[in-house]
Each structure stands twice: as C-alpha cells, then as structure tokens.
Motif scaffolding. Structure first.
Motif, PDB file in Angstrom:
ATOM      1  N   GLY A 275       0.639  -1.354   0.132  1.00 61.07           N
ATOM      2  CA  GLY A 275       0.159  -0.269  -0.120  1.00 61.07           C
ATOM      3  C   GLY A 275       0.874   1.250   0.145  1.00 61.07           C
ATOM      4  O   GLY A 275       0.217   2.328  -0.341  1.00 61.07           O
ATOM      5  N   ASN A 276       2.186   1.059   0.242  1.00 62.64           N
ATOM      6  CA  ASN A 276       3.048   2.379   0.405  1.00 62.64           C
ATOM      7  C   ASN A 276       3.514   2.775  -1.295  1.00 62.64           C
ATOM      8  O   ASN A 276       3.196   2.128  -2.161  1.00 62.64           O
ATOM      9  N   GLY A 277       3.588   3.971  -1.182  1.00 63.14           N
ATOM     10  CA  GLY A 277       4.085   4.415  -2.568  1.00 63.14           C
ATOM     11  C   GLY A 277       4.393   5.881  -2.519  1.00 63.14           C
ATOM     12  O   GLY A 277       3.936   6.669  -1.705  1.00 63.14           O
ATOM     13  N   TYR A 278       4.835   6.496  -3.538  1.00 60.39           N
ATOM     14  CA  TYR A 278       5.170   7.919  -3.855  1.00 60.39           C
ATOM     15  C   TYR A 278       4.714   8.518  -5.214  1.00 60.39           C
ATOM     16  O   TYR A 278       4.942   7.697  -6.078  1.00 60.39           O
ATOM     17  N   VAL A 279       4.365   9.746  -5.034  1.00 63.74           N
ATOM     18  CA  VAL A 279       4.034  10.490  -6.218  1.00 63.74           C
ATOM     19  C   VAL A 279       4.898  11.644  -6.207  1.00 63.74           C
ATOM     20  O   VAL A 279       5.147  12.205  -5.209  1.00 63.74           O
ATOM     21  N   TYR A 280       5.353  12.118  -7.457  1.00 61.31           N
ATOM     22  CA  TYR A 280       6.288  13.040  -7.484  1.00 61.31           C
ATOM     23  C   TYR A 280       5.710  14.562  -7.275  1.00 61.31           C
ATOM     24  O   TYR A 280       4.659  14.895  -7.983  1.00 61.31           O
ATOM     25  N   GLY A 281       6.102  15.336  -6.368  1.00 58.78           N
ATOM     26  CA  GLY A 281       5.629  16.649  -6.250  1.00 58.78           C
ATOM     27  C   GLY A 281       6.391  17.791  -5.982  1.00 58.78           C
ATOM     28  O   GLY A 281       6.297  18.732  -5.366  1.00 58.78           O
ATOM     29  N   GLY A 282       7.708  17.441  -6.277  1.00 57.91           N
ATOM     30  CA  GLY A 282       8.689  18.455  -6.207  1.00 57.91           C
ATOM     31  C   GLY A 282       8.826  19.735  -7.026  1.00 57.91           C
ATOM     32  O   GLY A 282       9.084  20.704  -6.534  1.00 57.91           O
ATOM     33  N   ARG A 283       7.989  19.891  -7.809  1.00 60.17           N
ATOM     34  CA  ARG A 283       7.496  20.910  -8.563  1.00 60.17           C
ATOM     35  C   ARG A 283       6.096  21.494  -7.922  1.00 60.17           C
ATOM     36  O   ARG A 283       5.650  22.747  -8.500  1.00 60.17           O
ATOM     37  N   LEU A 284       5.441  21.051  -6.864  1.00 61.60           N
ATOM     38  CA  LEU A 284       4.296  21.588  -6.508  1.00 61.60           C
ATOM     39  C   LEU A 284       4.492  22.146  -4.902  1.00 61.60           C
ATOM     40  O   LEU A 284       5.376  21.690  -4.191  1.00 61.60           O
ATOM     41  N   HIS A 285       3.711  23.250  -4.634  1.00 59.12           N
ATOM     42  CA  HIS A 285       3.930  23.872  -3.415  1.00 59.12           C
ATOM     43  C   HIS A 285       3.211  23.665  -2.153  1.00 59.12           C
ATOM     44  O   HIS A 285       3.388  23.782  -1.016  1.00 59.12           O
ATOM     45  N   ASP A 286       1.969  22.816  -2.769  1.00 62.51           N
ATOM     46  CA  ASP A 286       1.002  22.390  -1.751  1.00 62.51           C
ATOM     47  C   ASP A 286       0.965  20.994  -1.037  1.00 62.51           C
ATOM     48  O   ASP A 286       0.141  20.516  -0.194  1.00 62.51           O
ATOM     49  N   TYR A 287       2.422  20.341  -1.150  1.00 60.33           N
ATOM     50  CA  TYR A 287       2.392  18.872  -0.515  1.00 60.33           C
ATOM     51  C   TYR A 287       3.837  19.114   0.152  1.00 60.33           C
ATOM     52  O   TYR A 287       4.791  19.601  -0.298  1.00 60.33           O
TER      53      TYR A 287
END
Length: 159
Positions: A49-61
């Motif tokens: 169930g674990n995992g990651y989504v790229y948010g390096g260019r997002l400011h709200d995460y």
C-alpha cells in the motif's frame, strides 16, 4: 487507505503514464513526455500500500528530499488530484508562435502591458526570458521565471 490494486487502477487511468514493473513487486509510472529530466510520476508503489508520487514542483504538498509525496493514506480522489498536478507540473506548454528551435527546447509566450511580449524559453537546463532578441533574465526553475513574468505584469498568451 486504498489497496495496491485500487492505487494501480487510479494510476492506470492516466493514459499519458507508462507502467514499469520493478523489483519486489513494486511498480513505477513514467511520464515520457515530461519537459524535465524527471520522468517518474509514481515511484515504488508497493503491494503493502505504500508508494510515492512526484510533487517536487508543487507547493501544496509535503515532500521528501527527492521531491516525492508519500501516498500511503491517500483516497482515490486525493491520489487522482495529486497525479494530475504532478503530470501538469512536468508538462511544458509549447507556444504556437514558431521560433527556430532544436529538439527538446520548450518555449512559451507571455503578453503584458502595451502589447509587449516576453518569450520564456527552456534550454541548456535554464529558463531564459527574452524581450524581443534581448535577454531579460535567466532562472534555474520555471516557477522563478513564471513569478518574474507575473511580477512584471505579464500573463501567458492564449494559444
């Protein structure tokens, strides 16, 4: 918390992503049309169930040091929204105003006061801003270039 299969279903609903099975049953999803070196949108989605989504260019995460958001506790709606934002953050819109360019160069036209225009152009790993043929400024990230344009009273031209 979504199951592994439910998370896969959400990610597979994005046709622009390519699934890549990796070690220990984990799955990555790549965005091959990324305008940046970063192509992984979903990273190490694990059967537990674990995992990651790229948010390096997002400011709200909240991200880790590599720019990834942990999605273990995300709902389907939250995951879908994050994946869509991640893809959008990696997409560089090309201007329909042709310019002599080589493969891999992204450009965007901005318009401002008195019908002035700026060209934001990505090449050689930097974002350059041109006023006509004159170089106005250069930035390391798109966000910095975008902020500069907005502060100067410019907005993205409509294609």
């Amino acid at each position: 918390m979504l199951t592994f299969e439910q998370k896969l279903e959400v990610l597979e609903s994005f046709p622009e992503l390519q699934r890549n099975n990796v070690s220990m049953g984990r799955v990555n999803f790549h965005y091959e049309d990324s305008g940046f070196d970063k192509k992984n949108v979903a990273y190490h989605l694990h059967p537990n169930g674990n995992g990651y989504v790229y948010g390096g260019r997002l400011h709200d995460y909240e991200t880790d040091d590599k720019g990834f958001v942990n999605i273990r506790e995300y709902s389907a709606e939250e995951l879908r929204a994050l994946v869509a934002k991640s893809i959008q953050s990696l997409t560089v819109k090309r201007s329909n105003k042709p310019l002599a360019s080589s493969e891999g160069v992204q450009e965007e036209l901005w318009t401002g006061p008195n019908n002035e225009s700026l060209l934001v152009k990505y090449e050689d790993e930097l974002w350059y801003i041109y006023a006509g043929v004159n170089l106005e400024s250069a930035f390391e990230t798109y966000e910095e270039a975008e902020q500069y344009c907005e502060e100067e009273g410019f907005s993205k031209a409509q294609d």
